[in-house]
Write a protein that holds these residues in place. Structure first.
Motif, PDB file in Angstrom:
ATOM      1  N   GLU A 224      -7.439  -9.207  -2.734  1.00  0.00           N
ATOM      2  CA  GLU A 224      -6.099  -9.260  -2.149  1.00  0.00           C
ATOM      3  C   GLU A 224      -5.950  -8.254  -1.014  1.00  0.00           C
ATOM      4  OE1 GLU A 224      -3.791 -10.718  -6.210  1.00  0.00           O
ATOM      5  OE2 GLU A 224      -3.947  -8.567  -5.756  1.00  0.00           O
ATOM      6  N   ILE A 225      -6.524  -7.078  -1.186  1.00  0.00           N
ATOM      7  CA  ILE A 225      -6.459  -6.042  -0.150  1.00  0.00           C
ATOM      8  C   ILE A 225      -7.189  -6.502   1.105  1.00  0.00           C
ATOM      9  CG2 ILE A 225      -7.227  -3.707   0.456  1.00  0.00           C
ATOM     10  CD1 ILE A 225      -6.751  -3.019  -2.585  1.00  0.00           C
ATOM     11  N   VAL A 226      -8.389  -7.042   0.936  1.00  0.00           N
ATOM     12  CA  VAL A 226      -9.191  -7.499   2.066  1.00  0.00           C
ATOM     13  C   VAL A 226      -8.504  -8.650   2.804  1.00  0.00           C
ATOM     14  CG1 VAL A 226     -11.378  -8.607   2.695  1.00  0.00           C
ATOM     15  CG2 VAL A 226     -11.373  -6.685   1.103  1.00  0.00           C
ATOM     16  N   ALA A 227      -7.907  -9.574   2.065  1.00  0.00           N
ATOM     17  CA  ALA A 227      -7.275 -10.751   2.667  1.00  0.00           C
ATOM     18  C   ALA A 227      -5.945 -10.435   3.349  1.00  0.00           C
ATOM     19  CB  ALA A 227      -7.061 -11.823   1.601  1.00  0.00           C
ATOM     20  N   TRP A 228      -5.299  -9.350   2.974  1.00  0.00           N
ATOM     21  CA  TRP A 228      -3.937  -9.058   3.403  1.00  0.00           C
ATOM     22  C   TRP A 228      -3.757  -9.095   4.925  1.00  0.00           C
ATOM     23  CZ3 TRP A 228       0.234  -8.703   0.273  1.00  0.00           C
ATOM     24  CH2 TRP A 228       1.417  -8.306   0.861  1.00  0.00           C
TER      25      TRP A 228
ATOM     26  N   CYS B 115       0.833  -1.205   0.000  1.00  0.00           N
ATOM     27  CA  CYS B 115       0.000   0.000   0.000  1.00  0.00           C
ATOM     28  C   CYS B 115       0.869   1.257   0.000  1.00  0.00           C
ATOM     29  CB  CYS B 115      -0.914   0.003   1.225  1.00  0.00           C
ATOM     30  SG  CYS B 115      -2.000   1.450   1.282  1.00  0.00           S
ATOM     31  N   VAL B 116       0.508   2.208  -0.877  1.00  0.00           N
ATOM     32  CA  VAL B 116       1.201   3.489  -0.936  1.00  0.00           C
ATOM     33  C   VAL B 116       0.243   4.646  -0.641  1.00  0.00           C
ATOM     34  CG1 VAL B 116       3.005   2.690  -2.518  1.00  0.00           C
ATOM     35  CG2 VAL B 116       0.888   3.641  -3.438  1.00  0.00           C
ATOM     36  N   SER B 117      -0.881   4.324  -0.020  1.00  0.00           N
ATOM     37  CA  SER B 117      -1.901   5.313   0.379  1.00  0.00           C
ATOM     38  C   SER B 117      -2.472   6.091  -0.798  1.00  0.00           C
ATOM     39  CB  SER B 117      -1.342   6.260   1.436  1.00  0.00           C
ATOM     40  OG  SER B 117      -1.003   5.531   2.596  1.00  0.00           O
ATOM     41  N   LEU B 118      -2.565   5.442  -1.941  1.00  0.00           N
ATOM     42  CA  LEU B 118      -3.249   5.982  -3.110  1.00  0.00           C
ATOM     43  C   LEU B 118      -4.301   4.945  -3.477  1.00  0.00           C
ATOM     44  CD1 LEU B 118      -3.495   8.012  -5.493  1.00  0.00           C
ATOM     45  CD2 LEU B 118      -1.871   6.570  -6.712  1.00  0.00           C
ATOM     46  N   CYS B 119      -5.390   4.978  -2.747  1.00  0.00           N
ATOM     47  CA  CYS B 119      -6.395   3.919  -2.832  1.00  0.00           C
ATOM     48  C   CYS B 119      -7.508   4.308  -3.800  1.00  0.00           C
ATOM     49  CB  CYS B 119      -6.963   3.626  -1.444  1.00  0.00           C
ATOM     50  SG  CYS B 119      -5.690   3.246  -0.232  1.00  0.00           S
ATOM     51  N   LYS B 120      -7.404   3.795  -5.015  1.00  0.00           N
ATOM     52  CA  LYS B 120      -8.418   4.052  -6.038  1.00  0.00           C
ATOM     53  C   LYS B 120      -8.474   2.834  -6.942  1.00  0.00           C
ATOM     54  CE  LYS B 120      -9.704   7.128  -9.763  1.00  0.00           C
ATOM     55  NZ  LYS B 120      -9.253   8.169 -10.682  1.00  0.00           N
ATOM     56  N   MET B 121      -9.607   2.172  -6.952  1.00  0.00           N
ATOM     57  CA  MET B 121      -9.766   0.980  -7.777  1.00  0.00           C
ATOM     58  C   MET B 121     -10.056   1.391  -9.222  1.00  0.00           C
ATOM     59  SD  MET B 121      -9.096  -1.258  -5.575  1.00  0.00           S
ATOM     60  CE  MET B 121      -9.339  -2.755  -6.525  1.00  0.00           C
ATOM     61  N   ASN B 122      -9.319   0.802 -10.136  1.00  0.00           N
ATOM     62  CA  ASN B 122      -9.503   1.055 -11.554  1.00  0.00           C
ATOM     63  C   ASN B 122     -10.588   0.120 -12.081  1.00  0.00           C
ATOM     64  OD1 ASN B 122      -8.988   0.497 -14.501  1.00  0.00           O
ATOM     65  ND2 ASN B 122      -7.531   2.170 -14.153  1.00  0.00           N
ATOM     66  N   ARG B 123     -11.616   0.688 -12.653  1.00  0.00           N
ATOM     67  CA  ARG B 123     -12.754  -0.124 -13.142  1.00  0.00           C
ATOM     68  C   ARG B 123     -12.351  -1.049 -14.288  1.00  0.00           C
ATOM     69  NH1 ARG B 123     -18.019   1.984 -11.576  1.00  0.00           N
ATOM     70  NH2 ARG B 123     -17.706   3.918 -10.435  1.00  0.00           N
ATOM     71  N   ASP B 124     -11.416  -0.638 -15.097  1.00  0.00           N
ATOM     72  CA  ASP B 124     -11.021  -1.438 -16.262  1.00  0.00           C
ATOM     73  C   ASP B 124     -10.151  -2.633 -15.874  1.00  0.00           C
ATOM     74  OD1 ASP B 124     -12.403   0.270 -18.008  1.00  0.00           O
ATOM     75  OD2 ASP B 124     -10.663   1.575 -18.228  1.00  0.00           O
ATOM     76  N   THR B 125      -9.170  -2.408 -15.003  1.00  0.00           N
ATOM     77  CA  THR B 125      -8.239  -3.480 -14.642  1.00  0.00           C
ATOM     78  C   THR B 125      -8.688  -4.269 -13.419  1.00  0.00           C
ATOM     79  OG1 THR B 125      -6.909  -2.083 -13.185  1.00  0.00           O
ATOM     80  CG2 THR B 125      -6.273  -2.169 -15.531  1.00  0.00           C
ATOM     81  N   GLY B 126      -9.455  -3.626 -12.525  1.00  0.00           N
ATOM     82  CA  GLY B 126      -9.829  -4.266 -11.271  1.00  0.00           C
ATOM     83  C   GLY B 126      -8.727  -4.171 -10.223  1.00  0.00           C
ATOM     84  N   PHE B 127      -7.689  -3.389 -10.512  1.00  0.00           N
ATOM     85  CA  PHE B 127      -6.566  -3.229  -9.603  1.00  0.00           C
ATOM     86  C   PHE B 127      -6.595  -1.851  -8.953  1.00  0.00           C
ATOM     87  CE2 PHE B 127      -4.374  -5.896 -13.014  1.00  0.00           C
ATOM     88  CZ  PHE B 127      -4.711  -7.089 -12.403  1.00  0.00           C
ATOM     89  N   CYS B 128      -6.059  -1.777  -7.747  1.00  0.00           N
ATOM     90  CA  CYS B 128      -5.871  -0.490  -7.094  1.00  0.00           C
ATOM     91  C   CYS B 128      -4.811   0.267  -7.892  1.00  0.00           C
ATOM     92  CB  CYS B 128      -5.404  -0.693  -5.651  1.00  0.00           C
ATOM     93  SG  CYS B 128      -4.911   0.848  -4.835  1.00  0.00           S
ATOM     94  N   GLU B 129      -5.041   1.535  -8.148  1.00  0.00           N
ATOM     95  CA  GLU B 129      -4.090   2.318  -8.931  1.00  0.00           C
ATOM     96  C   GLU B 129      -2.818   2.633  -8.144  1.00  0.00           C
ATOM     97  OE1 GLU B 129      -5.992   5.640 -10.845  1.00  0.00           O
ATOM     98  OE2 GLU B 129      -7.428   4.325 -11.859  1.00  0.00           O
ATOM     99  N   GLY B 130      -2.869   2.480  -6.829  1.00  0.00           N
ATOM    100  CA  GLY B 130      -1.687   2.728  -6.015  1.00  0.00           C
ATOM    101  C   GLY B 130      -0.799   1.513  -5.859  1.00  0.00           C
ATOM    102  N   CYS B 131      -1.404   0.384  -5.478  1.00  0.00           N
ATOM    103  CA  CYS B 131      -0.594  -0.803  -5.152  1.00  0.00           C
ATOM    104  C   CYS B 131      -0.771  -1.970  -6.123  1.00  0.00           C
ATOM    105  CB  CYS B 131      -0.900  -1.269  -3.730  1.00  0.00           C
ATOM    106  SG  CYS B 131      -2.579  -1.929  -3.508  1.00  0.00           S
ATOM    107  N   LEU B 132      -1.697  -1.854  -7.049  1.00  0.00           N
ATOM    108  CA  LEU B 132      -1.969  -2.875  -8.074  1.00  0.00           C
ATOM    109  C   LEU B 132      -2.597  -4.162  -7.541  1.00  0.00           C
ATOM    110  CD1 LEU B 132       1.141  -2.554 -10.426  1.00  0.00           C
ATOM    111  CD2 LEU B 132      -1.135  -1.553 -10.694  1.00  0.00           C
ATOM    112  N   ARG B 133      -3.089  -4.141  -6.302  1.00  0.00           N
ATOM    113  CA  ARG B 133      -3.776  -5.325  -5.782  1.00  0.00           C
ATOM    114  C   ARG B 133      -5.248  -5.285  -6.161  1.00  0.00           C
ATOM    115  NH1 ARG B 133      -2.573  -5.252   0.510  1.00  0.00           N
ATOM    116  NH2 ARG B 133      -2.772  -3.017   0.107  1.00  0.00           N
ATOM    117  N   THR B 134      -5.864  -6.468  -6.185  1.00  0.00           N
ATOM    118  CA  THR B 134      -7.315  -6.562  -6.360  1.00  0.00           C
ATOM    119  C   THR B 134      -7.964  -6.283  -5.009  1.00  0.00           C
ATOM    120  OG1 THR B 134      -7.432  -8.901  -5.781  1.00  0.00           O
ATOM    121  CG2 THR B 134      -7.050  -8.365  -8.124  1.00  0.00           C
ATOM    122  N   ILE B 135      -9.244  -6.010  -5.022  1.00  0.00           N
ATOM    123  CA  ILE B 135      -9.947  -5.773  -3.760  1.00  0.00           C
ATOM    124  C   ILE B 135      -9.884  -7.016  -2.871  1.00  0.00           C
ATOM    125  CG2 ILE B 135     -12.271  -6.388  -4.548  1.00  0.00           C
ATOM    126  CD1 ILE B 135     -11.401  -3.415  -2.258  1.00  0.00           C
TER     127      ILE B 135
END
Length: 67
Positions: free
Chosen positions: A38-42, A16-36
């Protein structure tokens, strides 16, 4: 002195780099590139899971076009 990659240390740190924005096209967070998922499970995940996620992030970094 060489610094170890985050996925090679214990405990495995969050990407996490504290830039939390999910990209609708990729399904990845634009900051850390994780899926939702992956973020929830972390928070409860073991280091093996976290290293596997880091491996996926390294692949995503190479394939995603950052416009």
């Amino acid at each position: 002195m060489k610094t170890a990659l985050p996925e090679h240390v214990t405990p495995v740190p969050s990407p996490c780099v504290s830039l939390c924005k999910m990209n609708r096209d990729t399904g990845f967070c634009e900051g850390c590139l994780r899926t939702i998922e992956e973020i929830v499970a972390w928070g409860r995940a073991d280091d093996d899971y976290k290293r596997a996620v880091w491996a996926q992030l390294r692949l995503r970094e190479q394939t995603i076009d950052f416009d």
